[in-house]
Design an enzyme around this catalytic site. Structure first.
Site, PDB file in Angstrom:
ATOM      1  N   GLY A 180       2.855  -1.169   4.363  1.00 41.21           N
ATOM      2  CA  GLY A 180       2.920   0.247   4.035  1.00 41.21           C
ATOM      3  C   GLY A 180       4.363   0.684   3.819  1.00 41.21           C
ATOM      4  N   GLY A 181       4.980   1.189   4.876  1.00 42.07           N
ATOM      5  CA  GLY A 181       6.334   1.758   4.781  1.00 42.07           C
ATOM      6  C   GLY A 181       7.346   0.848   4.113  1.00 42.07           C
ATOM      7  N   GLU A 226      -5.716  -4.894  10.371  1.00 39.32           N
ATOM      8  CA  GLU A 226      -4.666  -3.913  10.647  1.00 39.32           C
ATOM      9  C   GLU A 226      -4.998  -3.157  11.934  1.00 39.32           C
ATOM     10  OE1 GLU A 226      -2.426  -2.709   6.840  1.00 39.32           O
ATOM     11  OE2 GLU A 226      -4.203  -1.458   6.961  1.00 39.32           O
ATOM     12  N   GLY A 240       2.460   1.970  10.976  1.00 38.58           N
ATOM     13  CA  GLY A 240       3.500   2.993  10.912  1.00 38.58           C
ATOM     14  C   GLY A 240       4.177   3.297  12.242  1.00 38.58           C
ATOM     15  N   SER A 280       3.167  -2.341  10.465  1.00 39.61           N
ATOM     16  CA  SER A 280       4.601  -2.447  10.775  1.00 39.61           C
ATOM     17  C   SER A 280       5.216  -3.798  10.397  1.00 39.61           C
ATOM     18  CB  SER A 280       4.857  -2.131  12.253  1.00 39.61           C
ATOM     19  OG  SER A 280       4.519  -0.781  12.531  1.00 39.61           O
ATOM     20  N   HIS A 306      -9.439   1.484   4.633  1.00 40.75           N
ATOM     21  CA  HIS A 306      -8.176   1.624   5.375  1.00 40.75           C
ATOM     22  C   HIS A 306      -8.403   2.574   6.560  1.00 40.75           C
ATOM     23  CE1 HIS A 306      -4.098   2.711   6.410  1.00 40.75           C
ATOM     24  NE2 HIS A 306      -3.727   1.590   5.829  1.00 40.75           N
ATOM     25  N   ASN A 353       0.875  -1.174   0.000  1.00 42.06           N
ATOM     26  CA  ASN A 353       0.000   0.000   0.000  1.00 42.06           C
ATOM     27  C   ASN A 353       0.913   1.225   0.000  1.00 42.06           C
ATOM     28  OD1 ASN A 353      -1.842   2.012   0.502  1.00 42.06           O
ATOM     29  ND2 ASN A 353      -2.294   1.383   2.607  1.00 42.06           N
ATOM     30  N   TRP A 354       1.046   1.831  -1.153  1.00 40.98           N
ATOM     31  CA  TRP A 354       2.004   2.935  -1.300  1.00 40.98           C
ATOM     32  C   TRP A 354       1.499   4.248  -0.708  1.00 40.98           C
ATOM     33  CZ3 TRP A 354       3.979   2.240  -7.090  1.00 40.98           C
ATOM     34  CH2 TRP A 354       4.719   1.042  -7.171  1.00 40.98           C
TER      35      TRP A 354
END
Ligand code: PGA
Length: 270
Positions: free
Chosen positions: A249-250, A184, A190, A228, A100, A8-9
């Site tokens: 994500g990250g 999530e 994050g 994470s 999300h 997920n950018w």
């Protein structure tokens, strides 16, 4: 068993050039050593990059997804700033993320909105990754399962709607092929904080049982963990049979870490 690793950018990368560089690295890696088998890779770029990314991954083992679609319209209409399910599908995406926690938090998305989005997506043959998860306060108050049941009511409502009117290209009986749940916990997104694998597995089992209770003709759903996930902890999540993949994500913004996560799932599930 097939597993899924989805990047997920979010509102990244900043430029088209950076998007193409990241994609160059991913495409070169999958062409070279086929890291994806038996792990399905997917990337969700921002809507402005969706058509170009979808075009570039077509015919490769990487799928593309939108990060959201409009609640207002299955096709065209006067909804400034929105992109419809039809436009997203026409841009070449075969999936969309919905619900999300950042959309729920910053855009006040409710179950009513999400039911509209889910209905539009499935009626346009667009598959859905539906995100659910509790906040830190809800986790601390041991409300996780209650929150998840409330968020999963969108799926229950979609199923109820299907039995009243046949409006979807995707039939209720094979919903599990077109809908993936991503668990999530909001407090893990994050932050570098993660629940234990045992906690995640118990929650995934609970999600699967809850979905099965809606309709006993449904096949078992794919449930991903997100929050994470990184190259170091991916193998521990991948080793648990209740965890069918990861929404990242990250760590999806660097090809090395994204591919390391894919490799962890690929080897654990083969
Ligand atoms: P993170 O984000 O991997 O950066 O925690 C996950 C997500 O928001 O889907």
């Amino acid at each position: 068993m097939q597993s899924w690793v989805i990047g997920n950018w979010k509102q990244n990368p900043a430029t088209n050039n950076d998007v193409n560089m990241l994609l160059d690295q991913l495409l070169a890696a999958v062409a070279k050593d086929g890291v994806t088998t038996p792990c399905q890779l997917m990337v969700a770029p921002s809507c402005v990059h969706l058509a170009s990314v979808s075009g570039r991954v077509q015919g490769t083992p990487i799928l593309s997804a939108a990060q959201d679609i409009s609640a207002h319209s299955g096709s065209t209409g006067a909804y400034t700033g929105d992109c419809s399910a039809q436009q997203v599908a026409d841009a070449g995406a075969t999936w969309t993320i919905l619900g999300h926690s950042e959309r729920r938090q910053y855009h006040r998305e409710t179950n009513d909105t999400l039911l509209q989005k889910l209905t539009h997506a499935l009626s346009q043959n667009l598959n859905v990754v539906l995100c659910i998860g509790e906040t830190q306060a809800q986790y601390d108050a041991s409300e996780t399962f209650a929150v998840l049941v409330e968020q999963l009511a969108v799926v229950k409502d979609w199923l109820a709607q299907q039995s009243l009117e046949s409006i979807s290209a995707i039939q209720a009986s094979n919903l599990a092929e077109h809908l993936i749940i991503a668990y999530e916990p909001v407090w893990a997104i994050g932050t570098g904080k993660v629940p234990t694998v045992t906690e995640v597995a118990a929650t995934h089992d609970y999600i699967k049982q809850t979905l099965a209770s809606f309709n006993n003709n449904l096949a078992e759903f794919t449930v991903l963990y997100g929050g994470s996930v990184n190259a170091d902890n991916a193998a521990s999540f991948a080793a648990n049979p209740a965890i069918n993949g990861a929404l990242v994500g990250g760590a999806a913004l660097k090809s090395e870490s994204f591919l390391a996560i894919a490799k962890a799932f690929s080897s654990a599930k083969s």
